[in-house]
Design a protein around this motif. Structure first.
Motif, short mmCIF file in Angstrom:
data_model
loop_
_atom_site.label_atom_id
_atom_site.label_comp_id
_atom_site.label_asym_id
_atom_site.label_seq_id
_atom_site.Cartn_x
_atom_site.Cartn_y
_atom_site.Cartn_z
N ARG A 71 -0.97 8.69 -8.17
CA ARG A 71 -1.93 7.64 -7.80
C ARG A 71 -1.36 6.23 -7.87
O ARG A 71 -1.91 5.30 -7.26
CB ARG A 71 -3.18 7.74 -8.68
N GLU A 72 -0.23 6.06 -8.60
CA GLU A 72 0.36 4.73 -8.70
C GLU A 72 1.32 4.42 -7.54
O GLU A 72 1.82 3.30 -7.45
CB GLU A 72 1.11 4.59 -10.03
N ILE A 73 1.59 5.40 -6.68
CA ILE A 73 2.48 5.15 -5.53
C ILE A 73 1.71 4.40 -4.45
O ILE A 73 0.70 4.89 -3.95
CB ILE A 73 3.00 6.48 -4.93
N PRO A 74 2.13 3.19 -4.10
CA PRO A 74 1.40 2.44 -3.06
C PRO A 74 1.54 3.11 -1.70
O PRO A 74 2.60 3.62 -1.34
CB PRO A 74 2.05 1.06 -3.09
N VAL A 75 0.43 3.10 -0.96
CA VAL A 75 0.39 3.70 0.38
C VAL A 75 0.05 2.61 1.40
O VAL A 75 -0.91 1.86 1.22
CB VAL A 75 -0.66 4.82 0.45
N ILE A 76 0.87 2.54 2.46
CA ILE A 76 0.57 1.68 3.60
C ILE A 76 0.29 2.59 4.80
O ILE A 76 1.15 3.39 5.18
CB ILE A 76 1.74 0.73 3.93
N PHE A 77 -0.90 2.47 5.34
CA PHE A 77 -1.18 3.24 6.56
C PHE A 77 -0.47 2.58 7.74
O PHE A 77 -0.50 1.35 7.90
CB PHE A 77 -2.68 3.31 6.82
N LEU A 78 0.18 3.41 8.53
CA LEU A 78 0.91 2.96 9.72
C LEU A 78 0.39 3.83 10.87
O LEU A 78 0.79 4.98 11.03
CB LEU A 78 2.41 3.16 9.51
N GLN A 115 4.76 -5.28 -0.98
CA GLN A 115 4.15 -4.23 -1.78
C GLN A 115 5.12 -3.68 -2.83
O GLN A 115 4.73 -3.34 -3.94
CB GLN A 115 3.65 -3.10 -0.88
N LEU A 116 6.41 -3.61 -2.48
CA LEU A 116 7.39 -3.17 -3.46
C LEU A 116 7.55 -4.18 -4.59
O LEU A 116 7.75 -3.82 -5.75
CB LEU A 116 8.74 -2.91 -2.78
N THR A 117 7.46 -5.47 -4.24
CA THR A 117 7.53 -6.52 -5.27
C THR A 117 6.34 -6.41 -6.22
O THR A 117 6.48 -6.51 -7.44
CB THR A 117 7.56 -7.90 -4.62
N LEU A 118 5.17 -6.18 -5.64
CA LEU A 118 3.96 -6.02 -6.47
C LEU A 118 4.07 -4.77 -7.35
O LEU A 118 3.69 -4.79 -8.52
CB LEU A 118 2.72 -5.92 -5.58
N LYS A 119 4.57 -3.69 -6.79
CA LYS A 119 4.73 -2.46 -7.58
C LYS A 119 5.72 -2.69 -8.71
O LYS A 119 5.50 -2.22 -9.85
CB LYS A 119 5.21 -1.32 -6.70
N SER A 120 6.80 -3.38 -8.43
CA SER A 120 7.78 -3.66 -9.47
C SER A 120 7.15 -4.45 -10.61
O SER A 120 7.40 -4.18 -11.79
CB SER A 120 8.96 -4.43 -8.88
N ALA A 121 6.31 -5.42 -10.25
CA ALA A 121 5.63 -6.22 -11.28
C ALA A 121 4.66 -5.37 -12.09
O ALA A 121 4.59 -5.48 -13.32
CB ALA A 121 4.89 -7.38 -10.62
#
Length: 354
Positions: A71-78, A115-121
């Motif tokens: 659930r913590e893996i960010p998802v971007i719909f494309l 989104q990767l920057t936000l996940k890293s934070a």
């Protein structure tokens, strides 16, 4: 990076776009995407198509969100689905972004990076919080350990002046715990005998005779029965113990739960159910539960232990004497509990024998 799309051209396009910056995995259906997401090396971000055979992107997102491991893996719909309602559905399912096809490569790269920057934070803060929580647990364990050692040292110092008692403090604290565990479901005791309070009782029980440090040696260590005058002085150990613990608590400037229980036990463990005890002549339910349990434990241990003026009494005879004190010296329900678990008392006395 995991790219999920059922169209080979789209997979090739995204792979070529991302591969110079990220390590890219691809999946051509939702089932494969979920397998990769649950692998030992899950992706840091998923670019997910919606319209796919089998399970669609919406269902993939639902399952990712439902699983604590993903659930913590960010998802971007494309996706080519460009209606506002489609985007709203995707974001409500837990996606962090929604990009419509045909894509703009610079926009995709920028939003992926964001989104990767936000996940890293988020990951950094999560790791830091976990570290801080671990530190709190460790420090709490240290405080509890220091607390326990302090109690035992204080109690042991009192007992070193009373040469007859041996392992008395170890036996009595275990008697009290055994009684409390047995009575925790009893209607009269259930509200008080929570797991937390039973733990407090176990910790506090060794301090029941702490006031003996204030009794003169010629009385405390007398090799025989006390005179009436000497016994009156001995009785003051209840008040001396209570006052010492109260002073310590006042010095801290805060109420401490285990010291509150210790005060009850120190002051009132010589009270009797019929009101004939000391120091306050309390009777019945006015006697704190902690002190009622301690009273029986203390008397039982005195009966079965050797003293300079008496031989140890057999376990069976001690049971009879305590039964005779039912409703007089002791709370009747506490006596009944003792009778039911008397074998536990025998085993404790053997385990911590002098």
């Amino acid at each position: 990076m995991l790219v999920v799309d059922d169209t080979p051209d789209n997979l090739t396009l995204m792979h070529d776009l991302l591969r110079d910056t990220y390590r890219v995995k691809v999946a051509n259906n939702g089932e494969k995407a979920l397998v990769i997401a649950n692998s030992v090396t899950p992706p840091d971000l998923i670019l997910l198509d919606i319209m796919m055979p089998g399970i669609d992107g919406y269902e993939v997102c639902r399952r990712l969100q439902a699983d604590p491991l993903t659930r913590e893996i960010p998802v971007i719909f494309l996706t080519a689905k460009s209606e506002i309602e489609d985007e709203q559905t995707g974001l409500e399912l837990g996606a962090v972004d929604y990009i419509t096809k045909p894509i703009s490569p610079p926009i995709v790269m920028a939003r992926v990076k964001t989104q990767l920057t936000l996940k890293s934070a988020r990951d950094f803060l999560k790791d830091k919080n976990t570290y801080l929580e671990d530190q709190v647990v460790r420090r709490t364990e240290e405080v509890v350990a220091i607390q326990n050692v302090t109690i035992m040292v204080m109690a042991s110092l009192a007992e070193t002046r009373d040469t007859d008692t041996g392992n008395h403090i170890l036996r009595t604290q275990n008697y009290v715990k055994s009684l409390a565990q047995h009575l925790k479901s009893h209607p009269r005791f259930a509200d008080y005998l929570t797991d937390s309070n039973i733990n407090m009782l176990f910790k506090s029980a060794p301090l029941h005779d702490i006031g003996k440090v204030g009794i003169p040696d010629h009385i405390l260590q007398k090799p025989g029965p006390l005179t009436a005058e000497e016994f009156e002085i001995m009785k003051t150990h209840t008040i001396l113990g209570f006052d010492a613990i109260t002073h310590a608590e006042q010095s801290l400037g805060i109420d401490v739960e285990f010291l509150t229980t210790a005060k009850e036990i120190a002051r009132s463990h010589q009270e009797k159910w019929d009101g004939s005890g000391y120091p306050d002549g309390l009777a019945g339910d006015l006697i704190p539960i902690s002190a009622r349990l301690m009273a029986l434990a203390d008397v039982y241990d005195a009966l079965i232990s050797r003293r300079v003026y008496k031989e140890p009494m057999p376990h069976e005879k001690a049971i009879l004497i305590i039964q005779e004190g039912r409703g007089k010296h002791f709370d009747p329900d506490v006596v009944d509990a003792f009778v039911e678990i008397n074998e536990d008392f025998r085993l404790i006395s053997q385990r911590y024998g002098d």
